[in-house]
Every structure is written in structure tokens, then in C-alpha cells.
Design an enzyme around this catalytic site. Sequence first.
Site, short mmCIF file in Angstrom:
data_model
loop_
_atom_site.label_atom_id
_atom_site.label_comp_id
_atom_site.label_asym_id
_atom_site.label_seq_id
_atom_site.Cartn_x
_atom_site.Cartn_y
_atom_site.Cartn_z
N HIS A 83 -10.81 -109.25 -19.50
CA HIS A 83 -11.64 -108.06 -19.72
C HIS A 83 -12.95 -108.28 -18.97
O HIS A 83 -13.60 -109.29 -19.17
CB HIS A 83 -11.95 -107.89 -21.22
N TYR A 213 -19.72 -100.31 -26.94
CA TYR A 213 -20.92 -100.45 -27.79
C TYR A 213 -21.52 -99.05 -27.95
O TYR A 213 -21.95 -98.45 -26.97
CB TYR A 213 -21.95 -101.37 -27.14
N PRO A 305 -22.23 -112.29 -34.61
CA PRO A 305 -21.10 -111.91 -33.75
C PRO A 305 -21.50 -110.90 -32.67
O PRO A 305 -20.65 -110.42 -31.92
CB PRO A 305 -20.11 -111.28 -34.73
N LYS A 309 -20.24 -115.21 -29.34
CA LYS A 309 -20.48 -116.53 -28.76
C LYS A 309 -19.98 -117.68 -29.64
O LYS A 309 -19.87 -118.81 -29.18
CB LYS A 309 -21.99 -116.73 -28.55
N TYR A 399 -23.95 -112.48 -20.69
CA TYR A 399 -22.89 -111.93 -21.56
C TYR A 399 -21.68 -112.86 -21.54
O TYR A 399 -21.08 -113.15 -22.55
CB TYR A 399 -22.54 -110.54 -21.05
#
Length: 402
Positions: A83, A213, A305, A309, A399
Site C-alpha cells: 500500500h 483519513y 495507533p 508504528k 509515515y
Amino acid sequence: MTESTHARVAEDSAEVVIVGAGPAGLVLANLLLRAGVDCVVLERSGRDDVENRARAGFLAPETVRVLQRHGLDGGLSRRGQQHGVCEFRTVDGRFRLDYERLGKGEPHTVYPQHELVADLLGQYVDAGGRVRFDTEAVSIDDIGGSAPTVTVREADGRTVRWRGRYVAACDGRHGAGRRALPPGAVRRHHRDHGVSWLGLLAEAPPSIDAVGYAVHPRGFAGHMARSADITRYYLQCARGTRPESWTDKDIWDELDLRMRAEEFGPLTRGRVIQRTVIDLESDVLEPLRHGALFLVGDAAALISPSAAKGANLAVLEAEILALALVADLNDGDPEPLTHYSARALDHIWRAQEFSHWMIRLLHAATGTDDAAFQEGLRHSRMASLRTSAGHQDWFAENYVGM
Ligand code: APR
């Protein structure tokens, strides 16, 4: 196993005693076993529970490289899905960041964590690794010396004392490792982010070909593929929310609203098979070594979360510790062990910083007297992320970076 006379307590031993069979404990165990270091994993749950505990599943490229370096990427390489795009949905519309082509340009690999844990466990056991399930560590003692002990209670109630040269606490934030820390010997940096999420697993295929998001006046919503027919959703909720107070219909209606389904397309609905309320908080313990005791993964630091990570840090720290223990135990070089804590903390604070930035990007400030000012900052941050190539490169690097 021997019976110590005075206390009638069974005893056993291993050079390294690992508490906890999660990503941290199992990566560490596999690497030690492969290097010929005698270790044992002590896990309070049963094997079935460990292998079916749905958790995260969003692996950073560095995590994949660690697993590949040590031949632990079997299932991941066969079934993992790459992804590399995330999509932000706000009142100003939506925009996509193809982070695989931004910055240093690498994708995540989506692979359900319980499948990774099952792979790691299978490889460890097949290679002759020792693991004790249904075995709860109740105390870790004598960590200041060279013969620390881990006292466990087995499923049948028997007490067994494990002796080792080192103990690795890979047993999360509520485990025996943290309880064993000498008072005053550790600094705990804690932050409650004041945000709670209703974490959901839906028996429904992903509805967006990206990590989604959504920033909405009613709160944050998130969408993350877990597999071809399971999707992870998050809904920001009030602190103290009871998961069962939301019906499946409430959940889907609210997700549609916050993800602006009318504007950007409907979400594919399905049965909600898991719902938990997560209060977003973080903590970091310093240092991560106390004599013969090392803290790894969530035992070392809890991370929210918001940027997925946690499991990635656990794998990274496990490799750092494994290589240092092998240097000490096989090559007689204690130097790398002295650097474990500092090296792990560098990665932890980098991940904490970005996860905190994500929380501030995705959630309205609540309960502060400068909420309106914070909202202005948040709007500007999102606008910069939408328009600035440099900011997008920074985002991509952090990210996926570890
Ligand atoms: N004795 C034995 N085992 C214990 C004890 C104990 N006293 N306490 C906890 N455990 C076990 C748990 O049952 C669990 O299997 O330790 C293991 C800890 O595993 P995780 O919670 O997965 O922690 P870790 O390996 O550090 O991985 C951290 O993975 O769970 C995800 O995203 C999550 O950030 C987290 C990351």
C-alpha cells in the site's frame, strides 16, 4: 528442570528468558535461536489466542527488511499487500498522497499481525525453540546481578523459577517487566492525547484503494485495509464510550457521514466482528536497560495507533537487542548491549513525534482554552500537506520511516 529443595519450587534455565510472545518476543527469540543462543519464551496466553489476536497489520519497509534479513518473511512475502497511497477527506474536499512516489518512496506492506505472529511462532517452534504457553510471569528478580530470575505460574498453578543470564521483557505495558523496575530507576514520560477511538474490524472488503483519513466536525474516521475481505475502521468517540453502545447501523451511518460517502462514494458494509475503545495515549520509559533486564516493544514504550508504528518499533527493537545479546554471549563483546537503550529510544522518540503530529492533524483540540487557535493551526497544517511538495516529502519519509 530441577526441584530446589528449600522452597519446593521447580527451577529451569535459559541463557535468555523472554517474557511475551508478541512481535517483539518472537522476533527476538527467532534471532537468538538462529545464532545458537539458548532462550525460552514464556507466554501467559494459549497458543491459539496468541495466533488469533487481531491487532495491527501495517508494516513499514524497514520492518519488512528486518524480517527478510533473517528469513522471517515467508507468509508476509506470499500474502502481504503493498500500500503506497493515503487519502485525506476534509471539508475542503479530498486529496491523495502517493507516498510510495514521494520522498524516499517506499510503500507499507499490509499483513495482519496475528498472521505474522503465527508465522514467527511456527518458525521458532519448528526450529526447536522452547516456548511455554499458559505461563504467566509473576515476578522478575535479581536483575542487578548476573543470574536474574523469572518466577512464573503455570496453567496447573505450579510455580517455576526460570534462571537466566539476561531477561527480555516483551510483555507489553502491563507486564512483569515494567513491574520489575527498581523504584526511581526509570523515568516515565506519559501523555494522554485526550482522544478516544472506537476501533472496528468489519467483515467487508476495503472501500477505498488507500488508507483513508477523514477529518470531520463530528470527529475523525479512519479506513485501513486488513485483507481482501476485512477492513479496519476507526471512529473518534467520547472518552468512556462503551463499545456495545454502538449498533452496526450506527457505526456504518456515522462512517458514511464522516467519510463523506455522499460526495466520495459509499462504504461497503458488513458485519462488525470486533469493536474496542482505545484511549490514545503514549509513554516512553528511560532507560530501557536495568542490569540484566531489557524492555522491548510496548514494554519499553506505548505509542498511539495514529501512525501504526507500534508493531514496527517492536520488530526493530527486537533486532537491535538480539544482535547485541549475540555479540555479548557468543563473541564476548558487551559493548553493543550498552547502546541498546539509546539506540532503541532514538527510534521510539522519532515514531512518537510523528504519531503525535498525526494526532494533532486529525483531531480537533478539545478542552483547551485556545481550541479555536488550535483549529486554525490544524487547518493550515492540512492545507500545507495538500499543497506543499516539501511537506509531502517530509510526510512520506516519516509515515513509512522507522
Ligand atoms: N507473562 C507472560 N506473558 C505476558 C505477560 C506476563 N506477565 N504479560 C503480557 N504477556 C504477553 C501477552 O499475552 C502478549 O502475548 O506478552 C505479549 C505482548 O505482546 P504485544 O502486546 O503484542 O507486545 P509487543 O510484542 O511489544 O508488540 C507491540 O504489537 O500488539 C501490537 O500494535 C501493538 O504496539 C503493539 C505492538
